[in-house]
Design a protein around this motif. Structure first.
Motif, PDB file in Angstrom:
ATOM      1  N   ILE A  17       0.844  -1.202   0.000  1.00 39.09           N
ATOM      2  CA  ILE A  17       0.000   0.000   0.000  1.00 39.09           C
ATOM      3  C   ILE A  17       0.875   1.247   0.000  1.00 39.09           C
ATOM      4  O   ILE A  17       0.560   2.244  -0.666  1.00 39.09           O
ATOM      5  N   GLY A  18       2.006   1.207   0.707  1.00 41.37           N
ATOM      6  CA  GLY A  18       2.941   2.336   0.693  1.00 41.37           C
ATOM      7  C   GLY A  18       3.524   2.581  -0.690  1.00 41.37           C
ATOM      8  O   GLY A  18       3.613   3.726  -1.150  1.00 41.37           O
ATOM      9  N   LEU A  19       3.913   1.500  -1.374  1.00 40.31           N
ATOM     10  CA  LEU A  19       4.425   1.647  -2.742  1.00 40.31           C
ATOM     11  C   LEU A  19       3.347   2.169  -3.681  1.00 40.31           C
ATOM     12  O   LEU A  19       3.621   2.994  -4.562  1.00 40.31           O
ATOM     13  N   LEU A  20       2.119   1.702  -3.484  1.00 45.12           N
ATOM     14  CA  LEU A  20       1.009   2.204  -4.290  1.00 45.12           C
ATOM     15  C   LEU A  20       0.777   3.680  -4.014  1.00 45.12           C
ATOM     16  O   LEU A  20       0.496   4.449  -4.940  1.00 45.12           O
ATOM     17  N   ALA A  21       0.904   4.096  -2.758  1.00 42.10           N
ATOM     18  CA  ALA A  21       0.714   5.512  -2.412  1.00 42.10           C
ATOM     19  C   ALA A  21       1.754   6.384  -3.104  1.00 42.10           C
ATOM     20  O   ALA A  21       1.429   7.473  -3.601  1.00 42.10           O
ATOM     21  N   VAL A  22       2.986   5.914  -3.167  1.00 45.72           N
ATOM     22  CA  VAL A  22       4.031   6.671  -3.868  1.00 45.72           C
ATOM     23  C   VAL A  22       3.701   6.742  -5.360  1.00 45.72           C
ATOM     24  O   VAL A  22       3.791   7.816  -5.978  1.00 45.72           O
ATOM     25  N   SER A  23       3.298   5.615  -5.947  1.00 44.31           N
ATOM     26  CA  SER A  23       2.915   5.598  -7.365  1.00 44.31           C
ATOM     27  C   SER A  23       1.730   6.515  -7.621  1.00 44.31           C
ATOM     28  O   SER A  23       1.693   7.240  -8.622  1.00 44.31           O
ATOM     29  N   TYR A  24       0.752   6.486  -6.715  1.00 45.79           N
ATOM     30  CA  TYR A  24      -0.429   7.338  -6.837  1.00 45.79           C
ATOM     31  C   TYR A  24      -0.027   8.806  -6.818  1.00 45.79           C
ATOM     32  O   TYR A  24      -0.483   9.587  -7.653  1.00 45.79           O
ATOM     33  N   TRP A  25       0.809   9.183  -5.871  1.00 48.74           N
ATOM     34  CA  TRP A  25       1.222  10.579  -5.765  1.00 48.74           C
ATOM     35  C   TRP A  25       1.947  11.019  -7.036  1.00 48.74           C
ATOM     36  O   TRP A  25       1.682  12.109  -7.557  1.00 48.74           O
ATOM     37  N   ILE A  26       2.830  10.175  -7.533  1.00 47.85           N
ATOM     38  CA  ILE A  26       3.572  10.521  -8.752  1.00 47.85           C
ATOM     39  C   ILE A  26       2.615  10.694  -9.928  1.00 47.85           C
ATOM     40  O   ILE A  26       2.674  11.697 -10.654  1.00 47.85           O
ATOM     41  N   PHE A  31       2.560  14.239 -12.270  1.00 53.35           N
ATOM     42  CA  PHE A  31       2.383  14.211 -13.715  1.00 53.35           C
ATOM     43  C   PHE A  31       0.977  14.624 -14.136  1.00 53.35           C
ATOM     44  O   PHE A  31       0.504  14.238 -15.208  1.00 53.35           O
ATOM     45  N   PHE A  32       0.307  15.428 -13.332  1.00 59.55           N
ATOM     46  CA  PHE A  32      -1.054  15.850 -13.650  1.00 59.55           C
ATOM     47  C   PHE A  32      -1.119  16.596 -14.979  1.00 59.55           C
ATOM     48  O   PHE A  32      -2.061  16.422 -15.746  1.00 59.55           O
ATOM     49  N   ASP A  33      -0.138  17.426 -15.254  1.00 57.47           N
ATOM     50  CA  ASP A  33      -0.137  18.177 -16.514  1.00 57.47           C
ATOM     51  C   ASP A  33      -0.048  17.257 -17.727  1.00 57.47           C
ATOM     52  O   ASP A  33      -0.458  17.625 -18.821  1.00 57.47           O
ATOM     53  N   ALA A  78       0.075   3.940 -20.825  1.00 57.30           N
ATOM     54  CA  ALA A  78      -1.005   4.824 -21.294  1.00 57.30           C
ATOM     55  C   ALA A  78      -0.446   6.137 -21.821  1.00 57.30           C
ATOM     56  O   ALA A  78      -0.916   6.645 -22.852  1.00 57.30           O
ATOM     57  N   MET A  79       0.525   6.695 -21.142  1.00 58.02           N
ATOM     58  CA  MET A  79       1.091   7.959 -21.612  1.00 58.02           C
ATOM     59  C   MET A  79       1.902   7.764 -22.891  1.00 58.02           C
ATOM     60  O   MET A  79       1.977   8.654 -23.728  1.00 58.02           O
ATOM     61  N   ALA A  80       2.473   6.585 -23.059  1.00 54.55           N
ATOM     62  CA  ALA A  80       3.277   6.323 -24.252  1.00 54.55           C
ATOM     63  C   ALA A  80       2.417   6.049 -25.485  1.00 54.55           C
ATOM     64  O   ALA A  80       2.777   6.445 -26.594  1.00 54.55           O
ATOM     65  N   PHE A  81       1.268   5.389 -25.298  1.00 58.22           N
ATOM     66  CA  PHE A  81       0.486   4.936 -26.442  1.00 58.22           C
ATOM     67  C   PHE A  81      -0.887   5.590 -26.581  1.00 58.22           C
ATOM     68  O   PHE A  81      -1.668   5.196 -27.435  1.00 58.22           O
ATOM     69  N   SER A  82      -1.186   6.579 -25.772  1.00 57.71           N
ATOM     70  CA  SER A  82      -2.501   7.226 -25.879  1.00 57.71           C
ATOM     71  C   SER A  82      -2.552   8.120 -27.117  1.00 57.71           C
ATOM     72  O   SER A  82      -1.528   8.541 -27.647  1.00 57.71           O
ATOM     73  N   SER A  83      -3.785   8.379 -27.546  1.00 60.78           N
ATOM     74  CA  SER A  83      -3.954   9.253 -28.703  1.00 60.78           C
ATOM     75  C   SER A  83      -5.116  10.199 -28.445  1.00 60.78           C
ATOM     76  O   SER A  83      -6.111   9.839 -27.825  1.00 60.78           O
ATOM     77  N   ASP A  84      -4.971  11.413 -28.927  1.00 60.75           N
ATOM     78  CA  ASP A  84      -6.023  12.421 -28.842  1.00 60.75           C
ATOM     79  C   ASP A  84      -6.831  12.379 -30.132  1.00 60.75           C
ATOM     80  O   ASP A  84      -6.268  12.364 -31.232  1.00 60.75           O
TER      81      ASP A  84
END
Length: 127
Positions: A17-26, A31-33, A78-84
């Protein structure tokens, strides 16, 4: 010996859960932008926490690590292969959320299958 095993199981679950929390925060804040999603990272994190807690209760380490790998790996893929694209009404759409969810769910399913297969092999070898 059972008390020590229970403590180790709980410590494993808390560390996942701690590792997931770090991944979630990142993914959610740092990387919200990059993705602009507000609710979707939260839903995927909640699903991952439920999976980790369930796997920890049943003592399954393989399944409890799968959502951590799938959450961060799904974001990267997802960030590598997503398309707009544009929808028929003229609005902008993106498929990153679908890719992220598919990778996360797939990693959990692979973890379940891997765990099932390894426990089955253990029973064949032992029994």
């Amino acid at each position: 010996m059972k008390a020590k095993e229970g403590r180790n199981r709980i410590l494993w679950g808390l560390s996942m859960i701690g590792l997931l929390a770090v991944s979630y925060w990142i993914c959610r804040f740092a990387f919200f932008d990059l993705h602009g999603m507000i609710q979707w990272p939260n839903l995927l994190a909640i699903m991952s926490i439920v999976t980790i807690v369930s796997a920890t209760i049943f003592g399954n380490r393989i399944v409890s690590i799968a959502p951590v790998i799938g959450y961060m790996g799904g974001f990267i893929i997802a960030m590598a292969f997503s398309s707009d694209t544009m929808d028929p009404g003229g609005g902008q759409t993106n498929n990153a959320w679908i890719i992220w969810a598919i990778v996360l769910i797939s990693s959990v399913l692979i973890g379940i299958l891997w765990s099932f297969n390894s426990s089955r092999r253990r029973k064949i070898v032992i029994g």
